[in-house]
Design a protein around this motif. Structure first.
Motif, short mmCIF file in Angstrom:
data_model
loop_
_atom_site.label_atom_id
_atom_site.label_comp_id
_atom_site.label_asym_id
_atom_site.label_seq_id
_atom_site.Cartn_x
_atom_site.Cartn_y
_atom_site.Cartn_z
N LEU A 174 0.64 -1.25 -0.46
CA LEU A 174 0.16 -0.22 -0.23
C LEU A 174 0.55 1.19 -0.04
N ARG A 175 1.49 1.37 0.67
CA ARG A 175 2.56 2.93 0.67
C ARG A 175 3.56 2.56 -0.92
N SER A 234 1.03 3.95 -2.77
CA SER A 234 0.10 5.45 -2.22
C SER A 234 1.45 6.28 -2.95
N THR A 250 0.94 6.46 -6.95
CA THR A 250 -0.66 6.89 -7.21
C THR A 250 -1.10 7.93 -6.65
N GLY A 251 0.13 7.93 -5.27
CA GLY A 251 -0.87 9.82 -4.45
C GLY A 251 -2.07 9.54 -4.40
N ILE A 252 -2.38 8.35 -3.82
CA ILE A 252 -3.81 8.49 -3.24
C ILE A 252 -2.97 8.17 -1.70
N PRO A 253 -3.72 8.25 -0.41
CA PRO A 253 -2.99 7.85 1.08
C PRO A 253 -3.44 6.46 1.44
N GLY A 292 -6.82 5.98 1.96
CA GLY A 292 -8.16 5.33 0.83
C GLY A 292 -7.32 3.97 0.58
N LEU A 293 -6.06 4.18 0.35
CA LEU A 293 -6.00 2.74 -1.09
C LEU A 293 -6.51 1.13 0.59
N ARG A 348 -8.94 1.43 2.70
CA ARG A 348 -10.11 1.68 2.32
C ARG A 348 -11.02 1.12 1.34
N TYR A 349 -10.23 0.89 0.10
CA TYR A 349 -10.74 0.22 -1.14
C TYR A 349 -10.23 -0.88 -1.40
#
Length: 121
Positions: free
Chosen positions: A39-40, A43, A46-49, A52-53, A55-56
């Motif tokens: 996830l890091r 992140s 993509t710039g997605i926190p 947020g990832l 949770r997705y």
């Protein structure tokens, strides 16, 4: 209700006769990995926190059962479940093998368009 979550590694134990033993073994296997590593990296790319990832990923996994039901439809799920129900009611290896064969036939029929895409115009 808090959105905070602690990722606690878990590896059991569970009793041999636990009806959820297969699932628990899979959970224990996946708990050997650190999902935050992936996830890091995602992140950073993509710039997605990370939250947020996460949770997705959790929401997507949590809804796959209902998504599968929507794709197959309730009638087909019942058709697929029926041979297993009959076999478990009979409680014999022969009945379970017959259910396996019946399910294999149904899945073969369902997969025909995937295996033979040129069969349909």
């Amino acid at each position: 209700m808090s959105d905070e979550l602690t990722l606690t590694p878990w590896a059991g134990p569970w009793p041999d006769d636990d009806p959820d033993a297969t699932f628990k073994a899979e959970v224990a296997d996946y708990n050997r990995l650190d999902p935050l590593h992936t996830l890091r990296g995602l992140s950073a790319h993509t710039g997605i926190p990370v939250g947020g990832l996460a949770r997705y990923v959790l929401a997507r996994f949590a809804t796959t059962g209902s998504g599968g039901l929507l794709e197959l439809g309730p009638a087909m799920v019942e058709r697929l479940r029926e041979p297993v129900r009959r076999a478990e009611e009979a409680g014999t290896d022969e009945a379970r093998l017959a259910a396996y064969r019946e399910l294999a036939g149904m899945l073969s029929w369902l997969a025909f368009p995937l295996d033979h895409p040129d069969s349909y115009p």
